[in-house]
Design an enzyme around this catalytic site. Sequence first.
Site, PDB file in Angstrom:
ATOM      1  N   ASP A 181      27.973  43.931  50.593  1.00  0.00           N
ATOM      2  CA  ASP A 181      27.366  43.392  49.373  1.00  0.00           C
ATOM      3  C   ASP A 181      25.866  43.359  49.614  1.00  0.00           C
ATOM      4  OD1 ASP A 181      26.604  42.010  47.136  1.00  0.00           O
ATOM      5  OD2 ASP A 181      27.429  40.083  47.790  1.00  0.00           O
ATOM      6  N   ILE A 230      30.089  49.179  28.838  1.00  0.00           N
ATOM      7  CA  ILE A 230      29.515  49.322  27.496  1.00  0.00           C
ATOM      8  C   ILE A 230      27.991  49.406  27.627  1.00  0.00           C
ATOM      9  CG2 ILE A 230      29.222  48.199  25.254  1.00  0.00           C
ATOM     10  CD1 ILE A 230      31.979  46.820  25.831  1.00  0.00           C
ATOM     11  N   SER A 259      47.451  31.067  48.932  1.00  0.00           N
ATOM     12  CA  SER A 259      48.026  32.401  49.083  1.00  0.00           C
ATOM     13  C   SER A 259      48.850  32.815  47.875  1.00  0.00           C
ATOM     14  CB  SER A 259      48.889  32.448  50.338  1.00  0.00           C
ATOM     15  OG  SER A 259      49.845  31.392  50.317  1.00  0.00           O
TER      16      SER A 259
END
Length: 564
Positions: A181, A230, A259
Site C-alpha cells: 500500500d 465511473i 473469523s
Amino acid sequence: MKSVFVLLFIVLSVLINFSTAVNIPVNGKSLEIKNKIEDFLSKDLQGVNGGTHCAGCTIVLSLVSQYSGIHNKSIEDSLDELCSFFPDEAGSLCTWLVNTYGEQIIKYFDQYQNADDVCHAMNICTSPTCRLFTSAPSKFHNPDHVHEEYNKENPKVGTSPWAWIQELINIFSEEHLPIQDFDGDKHSLEATFRGYNWRGKDCNDLDKSSYPGVIEGTSDPSVDLNCNGIFGSNNQSQSYEELFCANSGAMGIIVSGDSAGAHFSIPPQWMTAKDINSTTYKGIVDILETEIDWPMRSCYTGWDTSVPFVDSMYLRMRERNLCNHRDYQNLGVNGASSSGTKEIIQTINRNQETDKPVLLFLELIGNDVCSGHHDFDSMATVDEFTANILDILSYLDTTLPKGSHIVFVGLADGRVLWDSLWNRTHPLGCEYEEVYDFLNCLQVSPCWGWMNPNETVRDYTSNRAAQLSLVYNQIIKNNTYNNFDMIYYDFPFATINQIWVAQGGQTYDLIEPIDGFHPNQIANYLMAGVFYNQLTQDKPEWLGEINPFNSQIQAMFGNQGGYS
Ligand SMILES: *[C@@H]1O[C@H](CO)[C@@H](O)[C@H](O)[C@H]1NC(C)=O
Ligand SMILES: *[C@@H]1O[C@H](CO)[C@@H](O)[C@H](O)[C@H]1NC(C)=O
Ligand SMILES: *[C@@H]1O[C@H](CO)[C@@H](O)[C@H](O)[C@H]1NC(C)=O
Ligand SMILES: *[C@@H]1O[C@H](CO)[C@@H](O)[C@H](O)[C@H]1NC(C)=O
Ligand SMILES: *[C@@H]1O[C@H](CO)[C@@H](O)[C@H](O)[C@H]1NC(C)=O
Ligand SMILES: *[C@@H]1O[C@H](CO)[C@@H](O)[C@H](O)[C@H]1NC(C)=O
C-alpha cells in the site's frame, strides 16, 4: 525437533512466497521479520500434552496414512507423492522435511500403523490419553508420557489448532492492513495480504486521496478518484460521477468482527484423503496469504461470484446503486473478540470530511465466550463486554461520516454445533466427538465451551453468550451518537437453518466440515438474504434509493473495472 514440526511444509510456503512474489519495500524491516520468524519457530508449545504441534502432526500423518491405504502405496511413496502436489515454492521445502523426518515417520508407521502412535513415538504428542482416533487401540507405550492438566498459574493454552496460522500472518501484518500500500490509504493493488480480497481495490496506489468510498466532488471528472469505474463527462461538460452518483445516496459496506465475519474456511479437500490429488494444494499460497479466510465470498463483503452460493450485503447494495461499486471493507480477524476489536476497528479507512457514509456490521459471534482458557472465568463478563463495545462505538463516532448506520449482530448459540455434528464422521475419518475431545485434551480447542461433550458446559456458554447479546439493546437504548444510528439483530443461524431445512437440507450442511465450527458458504449465502430482508423491513432508508441511472451506468461502464 518438536518446535520444527508444525505442519511446516504448509507454513513455510508462505514465507518463501513472501520474499519472491510480493514486491514490498521491506527495507529495514527485513531483519525484523527474519527475527520474528525465528522466534515463531522456536516458540514453546501452545496448549498442553503436545498442543498445537501434536494436533498438526496427528492430522498430517493421519492423512498420509489414509492416502497410502487408499492408493495402496508405501508411506514413503505417499510422502513423496504428497510433496509433489504442493506448489513449487512449497514443494522443495516439503521434500526437505521428508528427507529430514521421513525415515523416522516410515519406521514408526511400520511399527505402529497409526498416526496417533507415530506422533507419540516421535515425542510430539506427550500424553497417552490424548488421541484423535480413540477407537484404534494404542500400541505405543512410554512410561514418561503423562497427561498434563490445565495449569491456571502457568497456562500454556492455544486458542485453536489453527492459531499458528494467525500468528504467522501477524508476523507480516500485525496491523491487519494491506502489506502493499504505497500511498498508505489502506487500499491495495494486490489481492492477498489484506488487499482487495478484503477492501475494494485501489485505482491509484500513488495517490492517498484516491480510494473506494471517497466523494469526488469537483475533482477532475476524467479521473475516477473513488475507483467505482465511473468517469468522464457528457457533451455539456457534466461529470458522469456528478450526474449519476452525487445525489444517489451511495454508501459503503464495512464489517468488523471475527473469523466468521472474515469467512474462515479450510478447503475440505485439503483434509479428505480420498479427494487429495495433484490439484488439491495448488492454490494454497494465496489461501494462506488471505489467512484462510474468504472475505470475497462472505455474506457481508462478498463479490467473487465465480463459485456458487455467493451473496452479500455488498452485492445487494451495489445492485441497488452501481455507484457503490468496490466500496467494501472487511476488517474481520480470526480470533477477534470485543477487546481485540477495540484495536482492530482503527484499521478502518473512512474520513468524516471526504467520504460517503457506511452501513457497518459489528459481528462478534463467539470469541468472547470461546477464549482459549478452557474455563468459565475467562469468558467476557457483561460489564467487560459493555465497556469494550462502548469503546468501539466512541471510536467509530470519530471516524464514520455523518449518516452512517450500525447493525449489531448478536452472539451465536453454539449448541447447534454439538447437537448436529457430534456423532457424524469428520472428513479425517473419526467422529466429531473424537475431534472435539482431542482438541480439548491438547487445550487447543477453538471453543471449549461449545465443542464439549458436557451439556452443562455447553448450556452455560450459551447462557453467557445470550447475556452478552442483550448488551447491544441496552446500548441502543442508553446512547446516541452524532454520526450513526444503530439496530440489533440476532445472529441469524436459526433463521437460515429453518429456511434450509424447509428446502430439504440438513443443519450440518451449513457448518464448515473441517473445523466443525464456522458457518460455511451456504450459510453465508443465506445470511446475506436474511440481513437484507430484515433491513428492507425495518430500515429501508438505510439501504439507500435504487439509482435510476443504473442501466445507463451499466451501458456506459460495463463491469466498472471489476474487482481485480
Ligand atoms: C497393493 O500393492 C501390493 C504390491 O505393491 C500388491 O501385492 C497388492 O496386491 C496390492 N493390493 C491391492 C488391494 O491392490
Ligand atoms: C449530447 O448528447 C445527447 C445524448 O447523450 C444527444 O442527444 C445530444 O444530441 C448531444 N448534443 C450535442 C450538442 O452533441
Ligand atoms: C482432483 O479432485 C477434484 C475433486 O476433489 C476433482 O474435481 C479434480 O478433477 C481432480 N483432478 C485430477 C487431476 O484428478
Ligand atoms: C446422532 O445423534 C442424534 C441425536 O443427537 C440421532 O438422532 C441420530 O440418529 C444419530 N446419528 C447416528 C448416525 O448415529
Ligand atoms: C460437566 O461440567 C460441570 C461444570 O463444569 C461439572 O460440574 C460436571 O461435573 C461435568 N459433568 C461431567 C459428566 O463431567
Ligand atoms: C443503561 O442504562 C440503565 C439505566 O440507567 C443502566 O442500568 C444500564 O447499566 C445501562 N446499560 C448500558 C449497557 O449502558
